[in-house]
Design a protein around this motif. Sequence first.
Motif, PDB file in Angstrom:
ATOM      1  N   ASP A   1      -0.492  -6.972 -11.822  1.00  0.00           N
ATOM      2  CA  ASP A   1      -1.329  -7.118 -10.634  1.00  0.00           C
ATOM      3  C   ASP A   1      -0.567  -7.333  -9.337  1.00  0.00           C
ATOM      4  N   TRP A   2       0.272  -6.364  -9.000  1.00  0.00           N
ATOM      5  CA  TRP A   2       0.974  -6.366  -7.719  1.00  0.00           C
ATOM      6  C   TRP A   2       0.948  -4.959  -7.136  1.00  0.00           C
ATOM      7  N   PHE A   3       1.160  -4.883  -5.828  1.00  0.00           N
ATOM      8  CA  PHE A   3       1.408  -3.593  -5.199  1.00  0.00           C
ATOM      9  C   PHE A   3       2.382  -3.764  -4.051  1.00  0.00           C
TER      10      PHE A   3
ATOM     11  N   PHE B   1       0.847   3.310  -1.852  1.00  0.00           N
ATOM     12  CA  PHE B   1       0.814   2.018  -2.529  1.00  0.00           C
ATOM     13  C   PHE B   1       1.266   2.220  -3.973  1.00  0.00           C
ATOM     14  N   ILE B   2       2.370   1.602  -4.345  1.00  0.00           N
ATOM     15  CA  ILE B   2       2.851   1.639  -5.719  1.00  0.00           C
ATOM     16  C   ILE B   2       2.404   0.340  -6.368  1.00  0.00           C
TER      17      ILE B   2
ATOM     18  N   LYS C   1       4.105  -1.648 -19.297  1.00  0.00           N
ATOM     19  CA  LYS C   1       5.334  -1.287 -18.579  1.00  0.00           C
ATOM     20  C   LYS C   1       5.133  -0.079 -17.661  1.00  0.00           C
ATOM     21  N   ARG C   2       3.924   0.150 -17.173  1.00  0.00           N
ATOM     22  CA  ARG C   2       3.658   1.352 -16.380  1.00  0.00           C
ATOM     23  C   ARG C   2       3.146   1.034 -14.990  1.00  0.00           C
ATOM     24  N   ILE C   3       3.531   1.907 -14.062  1.00  0.00           N
ATOM     25  CA  ILE C   3       3.106   1.780 -12.676  1.00  0.00           C
ATOM     26  C   ILE C   3       2.300   3.002 -12.274  1.00  0.00           C
ATOM     27  N   GLY C   4       1.576   2.873 -11.176  1.00  0.00           N
ATOM     28  CA  GLY C   4       0.814   3.985 -10.625  1.00  0.00           C
ATOM     29  C   GLY C   4       0.950   3.981  -9.116  1.00  0.00           C
TER      30      GLY C   4
END
Length: 94
Positions: A14-16, A58-59, A68-71
């Motif tokens: 829960d970060w960007f 926004f990553i 372990k995944r980002i968007g």
Amino acid sequence: MTSKKIIERLNQQDWFVKCETAHEVALVLNACLDADLIWFSGRKASKFAPELSTSPIFIAKQHHLFKKRIGHTSCASFCKCENITDWFFEELRK
């Protein structure tokens, strides 16, 4: 080399980070690579960069993504999590 403090934070949920330039995107992706994070698609963080024609980008790492995944998105309303942008870039300067 990314600091242990940054890697630990990136591995939480829960970060960007808001990126305004290609350089900022590269900094975030390099840190994500050091933290062993990959894109939601399964590609390495370093192997794919979001299109910057619509900025900002926004990553994010959110609880609904795999561990372990980002968007990424160009819409701030998608990011319903903590904005660590200022903290992230300040930590990189240390």
